[in-house]
Design a protein around this motif. Structure first.
Motif, PDB file in Angstrom:
ATOM      1  N   THR A  73       0.831  -1.209   0.000  1.00  0.00           N
ATOM      2  CA  THR A  73       0.000   0.000   0.000  1.00  0.00           C
ATOM      3  C   THR A  73       0.866   1.259   0.000  1.00  0.00           C
ATOM      4  OG1 THR A  73      -0.118  -0.130   2.394  1.00  0.00           O
ATOM      5  CG2 THR A  73      -1.912  -1.132   1.161  1.00  0.00           C
ATOM      6  N   GLN A  74       2.115   1.077   0.366  1.00  0.00           N
ATOM      7  CA  GLN A  74       3.021   2.223   0.412  1.00  0.00           C
ATOM      8  C   GLN A  74       3.742   2.428  -0.923  1.00  0.00           C
ATOM      9  OE1 GLN A  74       2.948   4.006   3.170  1.00  0.00           O
ATOM     10  NE2 GLN A  74       1.596   2.519   4.154  1.00  0.00           N
ATOM     11  N   ASP A  75       3.738   1.410  -1.737  1.00  0.00           N
ATOM     12  CA  ASP A  75       4.489   1.491  -2.992  1.00  0.00           C
ATOM     13  C   ASP A  75       3.533   1.387  -4.173  1.00  0.00           C
ATOM     14  OD1 ASP A  75       6.287   1.460  -5.013  1.00  0.00           O
ATOM     15  OD2 ASP A  75       7.124  -0.531  -4.545  1.00  0.00           O
ATOM     16  N   PRO A  76       3.233   2.500  -4.827  1.00  0.00           N
ATOM     17  CA  PRO A  76       2.272   2.457  -5.945  1.00  0.00           C
ATOM     18  C   PRO A  76       2.801   1.652  -7.124  1.00  0.00           C
ATOM     19  CG  PRO A  76       2.671   4.722  -5.196  1.00  0.00           C
ATOM     20  CD  PRO A  76       3.684   3.867  -4.531  1.00  0.00           C
ATOM     21  N   THR A  77       4.090   1.486  -7.201  1.00  0.00           N
ATOM     22  CA  THR A  77       4.635   0.778  -8.364  1.00  0.00           C
ATOM     23  C   THR A  77       4.550  -0.736  -8.204  1.00  0.00           C
ATOM     24  OG1 THR A  77       6.864   0.733  -7.412  1.00  0.00           O
ATOM     25  CG2 THR A  77       6.276   2.661  -8.724  1.00  0.00           C
ATOM     26  N   SER A  78       4.149  -1.183  -7.035  1.00  0.00           N
ATOM     27  CA  SER A  78       4.102  -2.632  -6.830  1.00  0.00           C
ATOM     28  C   SER A  78       3.061  -3.281  -7.730  1.00  0.00           C
ATOM     29  CB  SER A  78       3.799  -2.944  -5.364  1.00  0.00           C
ATOM     30  OG  SER A  78       2.522  -2.447  -4.994  1.00  0.00           O
ATOM     31  N   TRP A  79       2.026  -2.550  -8.051  1.00  0.00           N
ATOM     32  CA  TRP A  79       0.981  -3.082  -8.945  1.00  0.00           C
ATOM     33  C   TRP A  79       1.563  -3.328 -10.330  1.00  0.00           C
ATOM     34  CZ3 TRP A  79      -3.542  -5.275  -9.323  1.00  0.00           C
ATOM     35  CH2 TRP A  79      -4.278  -5.173 -10.488  1.00  0.00           C
ATOM     36  N   GLN A  80       2.347  -2.373 -10.760  1.00  0.00           N
ATOM     37  CA  GLN A  80       2.964  -2.511 -12.083  1.00  0.00           C
ATOM     38  C   GLN A  80       4.004  -3.636 -12.073  1.00  0.00           C
ATOM     39  OE1 GLN A  80       2.528  -1.086 -15.089  1.00  0.00           O
ATOM     40  NE2 GLN A  80       4.242  -2.298 -15.901  1.00  0.00           N
ATOM     41  N   LYS A  81       4.790  -3.643 -10.981  1.00  0.00           N
ATOM     42  CA  LYS A  81       5.908  -4.589 -10.960  1.00  0.00           C
ATOM     43  C   LYS A  81       5.452  -6.021 -10.737  1.00  0.00           C
ATOM     44  CE  LYS A  81       8.188  -2.319  -7.799  1.00  0.00           C
ATOM     45  NZ  LYS A  81       9.223  -1.883  -6.835  1.00  0.00           N
ATOM     46  N   ASN A  82       4.443  -6.193  -9.922  1.00  0.00           N
ATOM     47  CA  ASN A  82       4.080  -7.551  -9.513  1.00  0.00           C
ATOM     48  C   ASN A  82       2.908  -8.129 -10.289  1.00  0.00           C
ATOM     49  OD1 ASN A  82       6.067  -7.636  -7.505  1.00  0.00           O
ATOM     50  ND2 ASN A  82       4.741  -6.551  -6.074  1.00  0.00           N
ATOM     51  N   VAL A  83       2.136  -7.274 -10.980  1.00  0.00           N
ATOM     52  CA  VAL A  83       0.959  -7.790 -11.680  1.00  0.00           C
ATOM     53  C   VAL A  83       1.041  -7.498 -13.176  1.00  0.00           C
ATOM     54  CG1 VAL A  83      -1.560  -7.669 -11.861  1.00  0.00           C
ATOM     55  CG2 VAL A  83      -0.467  -7.567  -9.622  1.00  0.00           C
ATOM     56  N   LEU A  84       1.017  -6.232 -13.503  1.00  0.00           N
ATOM     57  CA  LEU A  84       0.907  -5.875 -14.915  1.00  0.00           C
ATOM     58  C   LEU A  84       2.080  -6.404 -15.723  1.00  0.00           C
ATOM     59  CD1 LEU A  84      -0.465  -2.210 -14.694  1.00  0.00           C
ATOM     60  CD2 LEU A  84      -1.695  -4.362 -14.887  1.00  0.00           C
ATOM     61  N   SER A  85       3.246  -6.349 -15.129  1.00  0.00           N
ATOM     62  CA  SER A  85       4.420  -6.771 -15.882  1.00  0.00           C
ATOM     63  C   SER A  85       4.431  -8.265 -16.170  1.00  0.00           C
ATOM     64  CB  SER A  85       5.689  -6.387 -15.121  1.00  0.00           C
ATOM     65  OG  SER A  85       5.723  -7.073 -13.889  1.00  0.00           O
ATOM     66  N   ARG A  86       3.590  -8.996 -15.453  1.00  0.00           N
ATOM     67  CA  ARG A  86       3.601 -10.447 -15.641  1.00  0.00           C
ATOM     68  C   ARG A  86       2.673 -10.882 -16.769  1.00  0.00           C
ATOM     69  NH1 ARG A  86       3.541 -13.102  -9.685  1.00  0.00           N
ATOM     70  NH2 ARG A  86       3.773 -14.987 -10.955  1.00  0.00           N
ATOM     71  N   PHE A  87       1.818  -9.986 -17.212  1.00  0.00           N
ATOM     72  CA  PHE A  87       0.965 -10.319 -18.352  1.00  0.00           C
ATOM     73  C   PHE A  87       1.731 -10.029 -19.645  1.00  0.00           C
ATOM     74  CE2 PHE A  87      -2.226  -9.981 -15.099  1.00  0.00           C
ATOM     75  CZ  PHE A  87      -3.107 -10.989 -15.453  1.00  0.00           C
ATOM     76  N   PRO A  88       1.452 -10.783 -20.663  1.00  0.00           N
ATOM     77  CA  PRO A  88       2.200 -10.578 -21.921  1.00  0.00           C
ATOM     78  C   PRO A  88       1.894  -9.207 -22.520  1.00  0.00           C
ATOM     79  CG  PRO A  88       0.383 -12.086 -22.263  1.00  0.00           C
ATOM     80  CD  PRO A  88       0.479 -11.864 -20.776  1.00  0.00           C
TER      81      PRO A  88
END
Lengths: 184, 476
Positions: A73-88
């Motif tokens: 919740t403190q790191d807004p980039t975690s969504w990008q790094k841990n979820v979005l980046s894993r989709f093709p």
């Protein structure tokens, strides 16, 4: 010459000292025994309290739990790094499928029948490509993203004239997913 | 109070009741035993049956048996205290004994004077009374001995004072000094008798002179005496040993420590054995004779008869009796018990908590496992449906819309320029060997018949989800 009072006092001190020594030995033994008995139980309980305080999920299957993305919740980039980046992405997906992901980590809701701390985020994956490309994408999801559950898949052919490089019709696929994540 | 050269000692123990008469006139020592001891006295039940009313007449008879014309002589009365009633009633019983004895003696006018009866009781660590001695005089010596042991840290549980009372008389008379001198030891005074205690080693260490006897011992005391001597030697207890041996009818023969097959050499100087007559009333004329011949008599009886006189100047300090209350051990015991309870409680608490945590973890693991399992299964069904359709798609079939709302709800529509292709496509989909991983309940719409335009189709499949193997066969 010692007086009777002196002798009496000396004797009491001698007896008390001896009893004190014996008592201290007993106490020491008792404390050691108690410490040995309590230590493992206490440490285990302390780790449990610590996990509760940090809202961590306690598990005996850390490998399985690690497959669920951990968002901060403190790191807004975690969504990008841990979820979005894993989709093709468009560059890496086969057959030139183009994907567009719609989802908001703020829309996470507690997941039923799952440990507290695991939340569910509705996710929509739009993909454009041939039937084969979309089928490949659907096929890859359960293998690559076990924390995502497909809820529905819809294929449309808005433009029947559009074809892919191998002359297959270009379809537009909408895949609804439930994405399970963890927060800390 | 007149001077006296007679010393009388009474001894009461679980095995005997005896009286000893010491004479400083002819150095004779005469022992008398109660002739008709109640059988129970000789048993271990004696302490329950021998009470004060029984004891007093026995002592009185013994006094008469001694034949002393003057009963104002100092009398040592030593009592093996556990022998008197029960431990709990000890002091009241001894008080009663004191009163009764004095009353009985006075009533029979046996005791002309009224010498002070002194009482010394030592209450030891665990609450038992080690010894109580009534003595007309000289009881301070008993106290001295006892205090010395106490000071040395010994915890005496049982001390037979028979020889103590007797030999204390010897000591008081100076005979002990003479004996020690004869033994070549430069001791001031002191005798001590020991019998019947497993703590005898510590007693030996505190004693000045070790007194041993098979005086009234049962048969097994021979081994006991032997073991004492061996242990005393092993412990390097360099004490003179006064060895008295009596031959008594029905008991073992006298033991000569010098003839015993001891494992350890005897270091203490052994005096004796002094044998008594083989039968009848035991006495030790041999001792008296020996002493009379060889030992001067430096004793002044005055202190025995003067209640205000200091009995003997000893090298012991006059130590007060300390009634030790074991408060600290009790506190530590209570603390230990409390600590044990707290520890046990805390351990139980943490164990219960950890058990609940373990259950929670197991439940969470199960939920996570279920999530992955169901996700995997459901995702695979979607994948299988797509793959099946992909594999079954034939040339000429153009899929325009596919909606897989759930793995068991499939809406498929498309078009083809050849209506037969649609039929073939449908046939492929629903062919039992190659069908979709769906249990088809019904096909809501078939093929729309068209004329010049491509034929369109719409298939609605619904049914319970089943999984299929690679060949499309349902697996469940």
């Amino acid at each position: 010459m010692k007086t009777e009072k002196d002798i009496r006092l000396t004797r009491k001190i001698q007896v008390a000292r001896r009893q004190l020594l014996v008592g201290l030995l007993f106490m020491g033994g008792a404390l050691c025994m108690g410490f040995m008995l309590l230590k493992p139980q206490y440490q285990q309980y302390q780790s449990h309290l610590k996990a509760q305080k940090n809202q961590e999920i306690e598990t005996d299957q850390p490998d399985l739990l690690a497959k669920i993305p951990l968002l901060s919740t403190q790191d807004p980039t975690s969504w990008q790094k841990n979820v979005l980046s894993r989709f093709p992405s468009n560059d890496t997906s086969p057959d030139g499928v183009t994907t567009l992901i719609e989802g908001n980590p703020k829309s996470a809701t507690p997941a039923a029948n799952l440990p507290a701390g695991i939340e569910k985020i509705p996710l929509t994956l739009q993909a454009t490509g041939s039937f084969f490309a979309i089928e490949h994408l659907v096929h890859d999801i359960p293998q690559e993203f076990p924390f995502a559950v497909i809820k529905s898949v819809e294929l449309k052919n808005p433009d029947s004239t559009a074809t892919s490089s191998n002359k297959s019709p270009i379809l537009q696929g909408i895949i609804h997913l439930d994405l399970y994540v963890r927060y800390h | 109070m007149s001077k006296s050269s007679i010393l009388i000692g009474f001894s009461i123990s679980p095995t005997h009741i005896g009286a000893v008469r010491l004479s400083a006139d002819d150095y004779s020592v005469e022992c008398h035993f109660h002739k008709a001891l109640p059988p129970a006295i000789l048993s271990h039940d004696a302490r329950r049956v021998l009470d004060v009313p029984t004891l007093v007449p026995i002592l009185r008879d013994l006094l008469i048996d001694l034949g002393s014309p003057d009963f104002s002589v100092p009398i040592f009365l030593s009592i093996h205290t556990p022998f008197i009633a029960t431990q709990n009633r000890h002091f009241s019983e001894t008080d009663s004994l004191k009163a009764l004895l004095q009353q009985d003696v006075e009533a029979k006018n046996l005791l002309k004077d009224d010498p002070p009866l002194l009482q010394h009781a030592l209450l030891w660590q665990h609450g038992e009374t080690a010894l109580v001695t009534y003595a007309v005089i000289g009881s301070e010596l008993v106290k001295d001995f006892s205090e010395a042991f106490y000071q040395a840290g010994h915890r005496v549980t049982a001390v037979d004072l028979i020889p103590l009372s007797v030999l204390r008389g010897i000591a008081a008379s100076g005979l002990a000094d003479a004996l020690l001198q004869k033994a070549g030891l430069n001791a001031t005074w002191g005798c001590f008798g020991i019998c019947g205690s497993q703590t005898w080693v510590t007693l030996l260490q505190g004693a000045h002179v070790v007194y041993m006897t098979n005086f009234t011992t049962p048969a097994d005391k021979a081994d006991w005496s032997k073991s004492i001597l061996e242990s005393a030697a092993s412990a390097n207890i360099e004490k003179p040993v006064l060895w008295f041996a009596w031959e008594e009818k029905g008991t073992q023969h006298p033991i000569d420590p010098l003839k015993l097959d001891l494992k350890a050499p005897i270091r203490p100087a052994v005096l004796g054995p002094f044998y008594g007559p083989p039968q009848g009333q035991p006495s030790i004329p041999a001792l008296g004779a020996a002493l009379k011949e060889e030992i001067p008599f430096p004793f002044d009886w005055d202190f025995l008869t003067d209640p205000n006189a200091t009995p003997l100047q000893t090298h012991y300090e006059e130590l007060p009796y300390v009634h030790y209350k074991p408060v600290l051990p009790r506190l530590f015991l209570i603390f230990f018990i409390l600590l044990f309870l707290v520890t046990s409680g805390a351990t139980g608490y943490f164990w219960m908590q950890n058990k609940q945590v373990a259950q929670t973890i197991h439940q969470q693991d199960t939920q996570i496992q279920t999530l992955f399992s169901e996700a995997s299964q459901q995702n695979k069904l979607y994948s299988d449906v797509f793959q099946t359709i992909q594999n079954k798609t034939i040339d000429g079939i153009q899929i325009e819309q596919l909606h897989l709302a759930s793995p068991d709800q499939l809406n498929l529509s498309g078009k083809a320029y050849d209506a037969n292709k649609i039929q073939q496509f449908l046939a492929l989909l629903i062919t039992p060997d190659n069908k979709l991983p769906l249990k088809i309940q019904q096909i809501q719409h078939g093929v729309h018949a068209v004329n010049s335009t491509p034929a369109s189709f719409q298939f609605n499949f619904s049914g319970k989800v089943v999984s299929a193997d690679k060949k499309g066969h349902p697996t469940s």
